[in-house]
Design a protein around this motif. Structure first.
Motif, short mmCIF file in Angstrom:
data_model
loop_
_atom_site.label_atom_id
_atom_site.label_comp_id
_atom_site.label_asym_id
_atom_site.label_seq_id
_atom_site.Cartn_x
_atom_site.Cartn_y
_atom_site.Cartn_z
N GLY A 140 0.87 -1.16 0.00
CA GLY A 140 0.00 0.00 0.00
C GLY A 140 0.91 1.22 0.00
N PHE A 141 0.51 2.25 0.71
CA PHE A 141 1.39 3.40 0.91
C PHE A 141 1.94 3.42 2.34
N ASN A 142 2.11 2.24 2.90
CA ASN A 142 2.83 2.12 4.17
C ASN A 142 4.31 2.14 3.82
N GLU A 143 4.90 3.33 3.94
CA GLU A 143 6.26 3.57 3.49
C GLU A 143 7.28 3.24 4.58
N PRO A 144 8.52 2.92 4.19
CA PRO A 144 9.58 2.71 5.18
C PRO A 144 9.75 3.94 6.07
N TYR A 145 9.80 3.71 7.38
CA TYR A 145 9.89 4.81 8.34
C TYR A 145 10.31 4.20 9.67
N HIS A 146 10.50 5.05 10.68
CA HIS A 146 10.88 4.48 11.98
C HIS A 146 9.67 3.96 12.75
N HIS A 147 8.46 4.25 12.26
CA HIS A 147 7.27 3.62 12.83
C HIS A 147 6.21 3.52 11.73
#
Length: 235
Positions: A140-147
């Protein structure tokens, strides 16, 4: 996660299509969360062909849109709405009352995400989630991030996502997207992850290490008990 590899895209798509048909035969009002992009297109085309001879099988099928680019009109060929209309909703004759999807250009994107979240909660669980794997490991648009976000939310798009084939030729790229969150996805009873296309070698390699990290959102699929990962050899 059950990893399956295929010699070509057609074989992978047909296999995924048969999996969908199997689930639909067990539950007529199956609720599918559907991704867009090159990876699932062949699967949707397979289902469209099956529909021609088995229309009754599809008459209660429900579709939930996984995500949407922010700011594009719904008639824009690069929008997820346009894609789903062309590849899934029209071919399978999915009526509006059997479809849940983000508006493409809402006045308030946050409120639109809240609307979809409420509808998902009211309508019950998702039975099957069809996902693609982004080059940077997003789903989806759950992008790489720290959370990561659990529920429907507005996502700031990474540069990698703005180069996606659906919008790469636009002069002005969407700066945000709307998407189901990780909890929404992991709450599905079954997940099919389709991996196809160049530039995904690193993401799939890290995924297979079974290390769960928000820097590779797809790695959270290891927490789900019923995931099939389908890929094409040397794609």
């Amino acid at each position: 996660m059950n990893n399956l590899s295929f010699d070509n895209y057609g074989e992978m798509s047909a296999y995924a299509g048969h999996m969908v048909l199997s689930e639909l035969k067990k539950k007529k009002d199956l609720r599918i969360c559907a991704a867009t992009g090159n990876s699932p297109t062949g699967t949707y085309e397979f289902l469209a062909r099956q529909y021609l001879n088995q229309q009754e099988l599809f008459k209660e099928l429900q579709i939930v849109k996984l995500d949407e680019w922010g700011g594009l009109p719904n008639t824009h060929p690069g929008s997820c709405e346009y894609y789903l209309q062309e590849h899934l909703l029209k071919p399978l004759d999915i009526s509006n009352n059997r479809y849940t999807g983000f508006g493409t250009n809402p006045q308030n994107a946050r409120q639109e995400c809240e609307r979809i979240q409420q509808k998902i909660e009211n309508d019950g669980s998702i039975d099957l989630c069809i996902l693609g794997l982004g080059k940077n490991g997003h789903i989806g648009f759950n992008e790489p991030y720290h959370h990561l976000q659990p529920f429907c939310h507005v996502a700031q798009l990474t540069e990698a996502s703005q180069k996606h084939g659906m919008v790469k030729d636009l002069n002005q790229k969407p700066s945000f997207g709307m998407t189901l969150g990780m909890q929404n996805i992991l709450s599905a009873k079954k997940i099919i992850l389709l991996v196809y296309g160049p530039g995904k070698e690193e993401a799939i390699s890290i995924l297979k290490e079974k290390i769960i990290t928000p820097q590779l959102p797809a790695s959270f699929l290891w927490l789900h008990p019923n995931v099939d990962c389908l890929s094409v050899k040397n794609s």
